[in-house]
Design an enzyme around this catalytic site. Sequence first.
Site, PDB file in Angstrom:
ATOM      1  CG  ASP A 103     -11.932 -63.648  -4.331  1.00 11.24           C
ATOM      2  OD1 ASP A 103     -10.994 -62.970  -3.909  1.00 11.24           O
ATOM      3  OD2 ASP A 103     -12.939 -63.488  -4.402  1.00 11.24           O
ATOM      4  NE  ARG A 104      -8.282 -68.540   4.511  1.00  3.04           N
ATOM      5  CZ  ARG A 104      -7.474 -68.738   5.830  1.00  3.04           C
ATOM      6  NH1 ARG A 104      -7.276 -66.789   5.846  1.00  3.04           N
ATOM      7  NH2 ARG A 104      -7.158 -69.166   6.530  1.00  3.04           N
TER       8      ARG A 104
END
Length: 299
Positions: free
Chosen positions: A140-141
């Site tokens: 995830d970012r």
Amino acid sequence: MRPTQTNKGSNHETYKVEEQNELLPFLLKVMENRSRNSVKSILTRGQVSVDNVPTTKHNYELQPGQTVAILKNKVAAKVNNISGFTILHEDKEIIVINKEAGLLSIANAKEKDVTAYSQLMDYVRIESPKNRIFVVHRLDRDTSGVMVFAKDEMVKRKLQDNWKDIVKERSYLALVEGTVKKLKGTISSWLRESSTLVMYSSAREGDGVHAVTHYEKIQSNSSYSLLKVNLETGRKNQIRVHMNDIGHPIVGDKKYGATTNTIKRLGLHASVLAFEHPKTGKLARFEADAPKVFKQKSK
């Protein structure tokens, strides 16, 4: 006698050590067309590794049989321009990085920002415009830590198709809200995705994809706990959902129940990834140190 160059045309120049020597004199011999100050600068900038371990020690004692690799200047310049990650390992088949929180792994339909993927694509094309990289898995970012990319499609497929069998260790560090009472625990549920793209747990067997998360408490105080988390399965947002399920959402994870964000990022870090190398079959283990703030907040 000048040491034998063993690799040409790559991002590194590599040489086999044939007799005992210190590193700086060795480098002066193999880079005889460069000035002493230029060679010392290359060493000081961290462009030299011995048996894949970077070193800046001028008097490093080399032994016969070792391999010295020198990162080429134009590649080093490109590496210095990389933002949001560092390269932990590179060979002919894979590149392993330590991604920082806030950097996208790969662009999506909504976001076209600079990504780990786009920067690595530029990096491998220094050697040849035909070179490419391939995404094996994603973070995830706002999750930091270890990621692996493949250098060709066959390697990518081999890793992805056999991921469950070849991955021997996949550990995360999670900074969560509150004091986790149990020293160890396992969370098992079936994950589904809502129409608003939020994952959630179902206790009903078969209602979604099965997800199993193991955790172990490292330390805690009255506000936060630091957990080592091992994945038995790798589902979308699995750790984030499961931590919320036990009443201890990950710090900064408003989407999954968090009420605090004192560290200004998501409290999740992919710390260890170990897998059978797609070429050699040998165990390759990569580790990214925990963000200091994780330990500081949970003391």
